[in-house]
Design a protein around this motif. Sequence first.
Motif, PDB file in Angstrom:
ATOM      1  N   PRO A   1      -7.029 -34.087  17.142  1.00  0.00           N
ATOM      2  CA  PRO A   1      -6.493 -32.938  16.418  1.00  0.00           C
ATOM      3  C   PRO A   1      -6.335 -31.708  17.322  1.00  0.00           C
ATOM      4  O   PRO A   1      -7.136 -31.474  18.206  1.00  0.00           O
ATOM      5  N   VAL A   2      -5.259 -30.957  17.079  1.00  0.00           N
ATOM      6  CA  VAL A   2      -4.994 -29.713  17.783  1.00  0.00           C
ATOM      7  C   VAL A   2      -5.032 -28.574  16.781  1.00  0.00           C
ATOM      8  O   VAL A   2      -4.332 -28.615  15.767  1.00  0.00           O
ATOM      9  N   LEU A   3      -5.869 -27.606  17.060  1.00  0.00           N
ATOM     10  CA  LEU A   3      -5.971 -26.446  16.182  1.00  0.00           C
ATOM     11  C   LEU A   3      -4.752 -25.567  16.365  1.00  0.00           C
ATOM     12  O   LEU A   3      -4.388 -25.210  17.480  1.00  0.00           O
ATOM     13  N   ARG A   4      -4.100 -25.220  15.273  1.00  0.00           N
ATOM     14  CA  ARG A   4      -2.917 -24.365  15.337  1.00  0.00           C
ATOM     15  C   ARG A   4      -3.287 -22.974  14.803  1.00  0.00           C
ATOM     16  O   ARG A   4      -4.250 -22.383  15.256  1.00  0.00           O
ATOM     17  N   ARG A   5      -2.548 -22.474  13.853  1.00  0.00           N
ATOM     18  CA  ARG A   5      -2.788 -21.116  13.361  1.00  0.00           C
ATOM     19  C   ARG A   5      -4.153 -20.999  12.682  1.00  0.00           C
ATOM     20  O   ARG A   5      -4.556 -21.839  11.896  1.00  0.00           O
ATOM     21  N   VAL A   6      -4.852 -19.917  13.018  1.00  0.00           N
ATOM     22  CA  VAL A   6      -6.124 -19.589  12.366  1.00  0.00           C
ATOM     23  C   VAL A   6      -6.126 -18.099  12.057  1.00  0.00           C
ATOM     24  O   VAL A   6      -5.865 -17.272  12.930  1.00  0.00           O
ATOM     25  N   ASP A   7      -6.381 -17.767  10.796  1.00  0.00           N
ATOM     26  CA  ASP A   7      -6.596 -16.369  10.427  1.00  0.00           C
ATOM     27  C   ASP A   7      -7.639 -16.337   9.315  1.00  0.00           C
ATOM     28  O   ASP A   7      -8.319 -17.341   9.076  1.00  0.00           O
ATOM     29  N   ALA A   8      -7.787 -15.210   8.642  1.00  0.00           N
ATOM     30  CA  ALA A   8      -8.848 -15.055   7.653  1.00  0.00           C
ATOM     31  C   ALA A   8      -8.687 -15.992   6.464  1.00  0.00           C
ATOM     32  O   ALA A   8      -9.666 -16.297   5.767  1.00  0.00           O
ATOM     33  N   ARG A   9      -7.463 -16.482   6.214  1.00  0.00           N
ATOM     34  CA  ARG A   9      -7.227 -17.287   5.019  1.00  0.00           C
ATOM     35  C   ARG A   9      -6.604 -18.652   5.291  1.00  0.00           C
ATOM     36  O   ARG A   9      -6.395 -19.420   4.347  1.00  0.00           O
ATOM     37  N   HIS A  10      -6.320 -18.953   6.541  1.00  0.00           N
ATOM     38  CA  HIS A  10      -5.677 -20.233   6.841  1.00  0.00           C
ATOM     39  C   HIS A  10      -6.254 -20.836   8.114  1.00  0.00           C
ATOM     40  O   HIS A  10      -6.501 -20.128   9.090  1.00  0.00           O
ATOM     41  N   VAL A  11      -6.429 -22.155   8.077  1.00  0.00           N
ATOM     42  CA  VAL A  11      -6.785 -22.931   9.263  1.00  0.00           C
ATOM     43  C   VAL A  11      -5.846 -24.130   9.297  1.00  0.00           C
ATOM     44  O   VAL A  11      -5.861 -24.966   8.392  1.00  0.00           O
ATOM     45  N   CYS A  12      -4.998 -24.206  10.328  1.00  0.00           N
ATOM     46  CA  CYS A  12      -4.001 -25.279  10.432  1.00  0.00           C
ATOM     47  C   CYS A  12      -4.391 -26.242  11.550  1.00  0.00           C
ATOM     48  O   CYS A  12      -4.747 -25.808  12.647  1.00  0.00           O
ATOM     49  N   VAL A  13      -4.300 -27.534  11.259  1.00  0.00           N
ATOM     50  CA  VAL A  13      -4.650 -28.579  12.226  1.00  0.00           C
ATOM     51  C   VAL A  13      -3.503 -29.577  12.304  1.00  0.00           C
ATOM     52  O   VAL A  13      -2.981 -30.031  11.277  1.00  0.00           O
ATOM     53  N   TRP A  14      -3.107 -29.925  13.536  1.00  0.00           N
ATOM     54  CA  TRP A  14      -2.028 -30.887  13.810  1.00  0.00           C
ATOM     55  C   TRP A  14      -2.618 -32.162  14.370  1.00  0.00           C
ATOM     56  O   TRP A  14      -3.570 -32.136  15.150  1.00  0.00           O
ATOM     57  N   ILE A  15      -2.032 -33.296  13.982  1.00  0.00           N
ATOM     58  CA  ILE A  15      -2.484 -34.580  14.518  1.00  0.00           C
ATOM     59  C   ILE A  15      -1.315 -35.557  14.505  1.00  0.00           C
ATOM     60  O   ILE A  15      -0.443 -35.495  13.628  1.00  0.00           O
ATOM     61  N   ALA A  16      -1.268 -36.453  15.499  1.00  0.00           N
ATOM     62  CA  ALA A  16      -0.232 -37.480  15.593  1.00  0.00           C
ATOM     63  C   ALA A  16      -0.899 -38.850  15.556  1.00  0.00           C
ATOM     64  O   ALA A  16      -1.854 -39.103  16.304  1.00  0.00           O
ATOM     65  N   LEU A  17      -0.386 -39.722  14.690  1.00  0.00           N
ATOM     66  CA  LEU A  17      -0.952 -41.051  14.493  1.00  0.00           C
ATOM     67  C   LEU A  17       0.097 -42.124  14.777  1.00  0.00           C
ATOM     68  O   LEU A  17       1.300 -41.862  14.737  1.00  0.00           O
ATOM     69  N   SER A  18      -0.377 -43.335  15.042  1.00  0.00           N
ATOM     70  CA  SER A  18       0.535 -44.456  15.260  1.00  0.00           C
ATOM     71  C   SER A  18       0.855 -45.186  13.961  1.00  0.00           C
ATOM     72  O   SER A  18       1.733 -46.060  13.939  1.00  0.00           O
TER      73      SER A  18
END
Length: 370
Positions: free
Chosen positions: A11-28
């Motif tokens: 997983p790669v952590l993307r946008r983070v702020d006081a109300r959001h945490v976004c995580v990206w991941i690539a699967l086969s």
Amino acid sequence: MGSLPLVLAGPVLRRVDARHVCVWIALSRPGDVTVTVFRGRETSTGDGTSAGATVGTQQRHTRKCGASLHVAVVDVEVVGLPPLTRHCYDVVVSAGGQSKGLKALGLLADGSGVPKALALGYANGMLPSFVTPASRIEDVRLAHASCRKSNGPGPDALAWLDDRIQAGLTDLGKAPQQLFLTGDQIYADDVGGVLLPMLAELGKDLVGTEQLPVGGANLDATYERFPALRRQDTVRTLGRLSTTDGHNHLLTYGEFAAMYCAAFSPSAWRALKAPGDLFQPPPSDAALTHVTMTCAACCARFASGSSCSEASRVSASPGRVTTASSFRREPPSGPHGGPGCTGSPRSCRPAAGRPAPRSASRRTGAGACR
């Protein structure tokens, strides 16, 4: 076709702020991805669980981007996170009838492959964590770079950043809060020739065989037709691109996808070809793609170590290879191919400068940020 791991990158952590945490991941494989955010820095107690208080959870189904490429970006809405505080997260992947968190996926412990993957949480069983942005400008800590260059000279800049992140685990004042890559994130034109066979093979496994329109025909975009060090004229003359570093330019969508996976994760890496194996005799329709090659026997003779008189009569127009001596059968310059090189980006260290630290491949495959 090679075998693909379930987690290709992330997983790669993307946008983070006081109300959001976004995580990206690539699967086969396709599946559901659940991200749960906890307060503090905690160890995993199971799939999606820890001793810390849960501040948010969200599930998303992957989106198909290729035959064996499925991507998800999970945006977790969280209860207001205070500035300059540390929190952690777990990612549960449900695919093929099984559900596994980061610990069960083997991402919270050091691996043994090449390149070597290191524990995402910097300690066995520890969940990956992050620091929320500071509220005062003087407390903001940013990291900035341009593009991820897998064949860049010198030590790995992301490995240095990895050390900074590790130092920040016990000192929030040193912890980077955000990373900005304001280039194109990868180099698509200036690619190491020794990487191209791996990227082409991986791209085919991720996306399938693609075709490119060349000379009025749609040709399978295989490595044999578009080999390493033979792509400059293809991208300049046929593709009308402006780059002057296009000898190993990525051409297909699959190659681009493979480069992203390889640049930011060690999971999908495969053995690299020896420099002498980069060239193979061209296929029968090579005249359409090998626009600098004047005889089909040239590649075969070069592969055996011989020269070809025809090669010296190739046009000397800009961007074209002019003599067989341009194809030296020796290791490429830069981090790869040096003494003691085993094909692993972490084993090929420059003679001078700071060597890559232990954390060089925690989140990355190889290279440097410039």
